[in-house]
Design an enzyme around this catalytic site. Structure first.
Site, PDB file in Angstrom:
ATOM      1  N   GLY A 183     -10.943  12.212 -38.853  1.00 41.37           N
ATOM      2  CA  GLY A 183     -11.681  11.074 -39.391  1.00 41.37           C
ATOM      3  C   GLY A 183     -12.157  10.126 -38.318  1.00 41.37           C
ATOM      4  O   GLY A 183     -12.110  10.421 -37.119  1.00 41.37           O
ATOM      5  N   ARG A 184     -12.619   8.944 -38.742  1.00 47.14           N
ATOM      6  CA  ARG A 184     -13.238   7.994 -37.824  1.00 47.14           C
ATOM      7  C   ARG A 184     -12.443   6.692 -37.810  1.00 47.14           C
ATOM      8  O   ARG A 184     -11.219   6.727 -37.798  1.00 47.14           O
ATOM      9  CB  ARG A 184     -14.698   7.840 -38.224  1.00 47.14           C
ATOM     10  CG  ARG A 184     -15.404   9.206 -38.101  1.00 47.14           C
ATOM     11  CD  ARG A 184     -16.736   9.269 -38.798  1.00 47.14           C
ATOM     12  NE  ARG A 184     -17.833   8.960 -37.900  1.00 47.14           N
ATOM     13  CZ  ARG A 184     -19.082   9.355 -38.117  1.00 47.14           C
ATOM     14  NH1 ARG A 184     -19.375  10.095 -39.156  1.00 47.14           N
ATOM     15  NH2 ARG A 184     -20.037   9.009 -37.269  1.00 47.14           N
ATOM     16  N   GLY A 220      -1.842  10.569 -43.917  1.00 48.02           N
ATOM     17  CA  GLY A 220      -1.896  10.695 -45.370  1.00 48.02           C
ATOM     18  C   GLY A 220      -3.003   9.869 -45.981  1.00 48.02           C
ATOM     19  O   GLY A 220      -4.177  10.099 -45.709  1.00 48.02           O
ATOM     20  N   HIS A 261      -6.185  -0.869 -41.370  1.00 47.50           N
ATOM     21  CA  HIS A 261      -4.942  -1.003 -42.126  1.00 47.50           C
ATOM     22  C   HIS A 261      -4.476  -2.439 -42.027  1.00 47.50           C
ATOM     23  O   HIS A 261      -4.607  -3.074 -40.963  1.00 47.50           O
ATOM     24  CB  HIS A 261      -3.841  -0.094 -41.574  1.00 47.50           C
ATOM     25  CG  HIS A 261      -4.137   1.370 -41.708  1.00 47.50           C
ATOM     26  ND1 HIS A 261      -4.587   1.941 -42.881  1.00 47.50           N
ATOM     27  CD2 HIS A 261      -4.040   2.386 -40.806  1.00 47.50           C
ATOM     28  CE1 HIS A 261      -4.748   3.240 -42.699  1.00 47.50           C
ATOM     29  NE2 HIS A 261      -4.437   3.535 -41.450  1.00 47.50           N
ATOM     30  N   ALA A 269      -8.479   5.600 -48.610  1.00 50.84           N
ATOM     31  CA  ALA A 269      -8.875   6.420 -47.461  1.00 50.84           C
ATOM     32  C   ALA A 269      -7.902   7.587 -47.296  1.00 50.84           C
ATOM     33  O   ALA A 269      -6.718   7.467 -47.628  1.00 50.84           O
ATOM     34  CB  ALA A 269      -8.895   5.576 -46.190  1.00 50.84           C
ATOM     35  N   CYS A 281     -14.699   4.603 -41.915  1.00 45.77           N
ATOM     36  CA  CYS A 281     -14.829   6.059 -41.998  1.00 45.77           C
ATOM     37  C   CYS A 281     -16.239   6.539 -41.679  1.00 45.77           C
ATOM     38  O   CYS A 281     -16.637   7.636 -42.084  1.00 45.77           O
ATOM     39  CB  CYS A 281     -14.370   6.569 -43.365  1.00 45.77           C
ATOM     40  SG  CYS A 281     -12.660   6.150 -43.750  1.00 45.77           S
ATOM     41  N   ARG A 308      -5.328  11.526 -35.869  1.00 53.76           N
ATOM     42  CA  ARG A 308      -5.649  12.197 -37.132  1.00 53.76           C
ATOM     43  C   ARG A 308      -7.129  12.526 -37.165  1.00 53.76           C
ATOM     44  O   ARG A 308      -7.908  12.080 -36.313  1.00 53.76           O
ATOM     45  CB  ARG A 308      -5.317  11.259 -38.304  1.00 53.76           C
ATOM     46  CG  ARG A 308      -6.003   9.921 -38.173  1.00 53.76           C
ATOM     47  CD  ARG A 308      -6.138   9.143 -39.454  1.00 53.76           C
ATOM     48  NE  ARG A 308      -6.661   7.820 -39.167  1.00 53.76           N
ATOM     49  CZ  ARG A 308      -7.931   7.547 -38.917  1.00 53.76           C
ATOM     50  NH1 ARG A 308      -8.828   8.522 -38.891  1.00 53.76           N
ATOM     51  NH2 ARG A 308      -8.316   6.316 -38.670  1.00 53.76           N
ATOM     52  N   GLY A 322      -6.705  10.557 -44.380  1.00 53.41           N
ATOM     53  CA  GLY A 322      -6.773  11.042 -43.004  1.00 53.41           C
ATOM     54  C   GLY A 322      -5.519  11.834 -42.698  1.00 53.41           C
ATOM     55  O   GLY A 322      -4.412  11.349 -42.924  1.00 53.41           O
ATOM     56  N   THR A 373     -10.647   3.393 -39.222  1.00 55.38           N
ATOM     57  CA  THR A 373     -10.064   2.921 -40.466  1.00 55.38           C
ATOM     58  C   THR A 373      -9.336   1.610 -40.193  1.00 55.38           C
ATOM     59  O   THR A 373      -8.803   1.406 -39.099  1.00 55.38           O
ATOM     60  CB  THR A 373      -9.066   3.949 -41.037  1.00 55.38           C
ATOM     61  OG1 THR A 373      -9.754   5.174 -41.302  1.00 55.38           O
ATOM     62  CG2 THR A 373      -8.454   3.467 -42.338  1.00 55.38           C
TER      63      THR A 373
END
Length: 232
Positions: free
Chosen positions: A81-82, A164, A86, A151, A182, A79, A153, A84
């Site tokens: 972005g940088r 998402g 979860h 967040a 991010c 995706r 992405g 992340t």
């Protein structure tokens, strides 16, 4: 356990709700396959609500120095972005929609999705907002500073979206210390729990789905240029 609620989303969109943790790699493989099937016209669009075991995911702009402590598995997500994080207590929404059926472009889609999360948070008395130049969903933390509570992405292949958003209900916030979330080091990360708001999975999902109709309707309207510029 997977729950399915036919008819709770406008249009022929499948809603999938997982209560148990889903491995990130498993979800990524399923998303990739479903994305291609939607583009081919052989599968329904999908909105998937779930959580993952602890994992760091790397977007296409991830920079190695921003991975500070790889204490968990690191997965290339594909995706935008940088880095992340979860993990349990963070509710994720994977949104797989065919933008060819709608009036929005990529920036408009992101802008509408941000608005969806902001509206759901407002149902719990949390004032969240976009911040120009900083991707994600922001709010005022308990120390009075701005902090990220959600967040964003996405990836778009053949005009079908995937990935998402992720919203911090009650994750272990110390897990974010292994990365520069991010790529933004100047601001912290917060959660509904840290803000003194107790929300479980089911309650969050109910609030989110209550705003889903407005989100989907927004995708059928041209995005004002000044608003979409903020989504870049």
């Amino acid at each position: 356990m997977t729950e399915r609620f036919p008819g709770e989303l406008p249009g022929d969109i499948e809603l999938r709700v997982d209560r148990a943790l889903v491995l990130y790699r498993t979800a990524l493989d399923e998303m990739t396959e479903r994305n291609a099937a939607i583009a081919e016209g052989s599968a329904r669009e999908l909105i998937w609500l779930l959580e993952h075991p602890p994992v760091y995911t790397a977007g296409t702009s991830a920079a190695a120095p921003e991975l500070l402590d790889p204490r968990f598995e690191v997965v290339s997500a594909g995706r935008g972005g940088r880095y992340t994080y979860h993990g349990p207590g963070q509710r994720i929404g994977y949104v797989l929609l065919d933008l060819k059926k709608r009036a929005r472009d990529a920036r408009g889609f992101v802008h509408a999705m941000e608005g969806w999360v902001i509206a759901a948070l407002a149902r719990f008395g949390v004032e969240a907002f976009r911040s120009e130049g900083r991707i994600g969903i922001w709010t005022q933390d308990i120390d009075g500073r701005e902090a990220k509570i959600g967040a964003i992405g996405v990836r778009i292949r053949k005009w079908v979206t995937m990935h998402g958003f992720a919203v911090n209900l009650a994750p272990d916030l110390s897990h974010f210390n292994g990365i520069v979330p991010c790529g933004i080091a100047e601001y912290g990360v917060t959660s509904l729990e840290r803000l003194g708001v107790t929300v479980d999975q089911a309650t969050w999902d109910e609030a989110l789905l209550a705003e889903a109709g407005n989100f989907l309707a927004a995708l059928d309207k041209p995005c004002p240029s000044d608003s979409c510029e903020a989504a870049e």
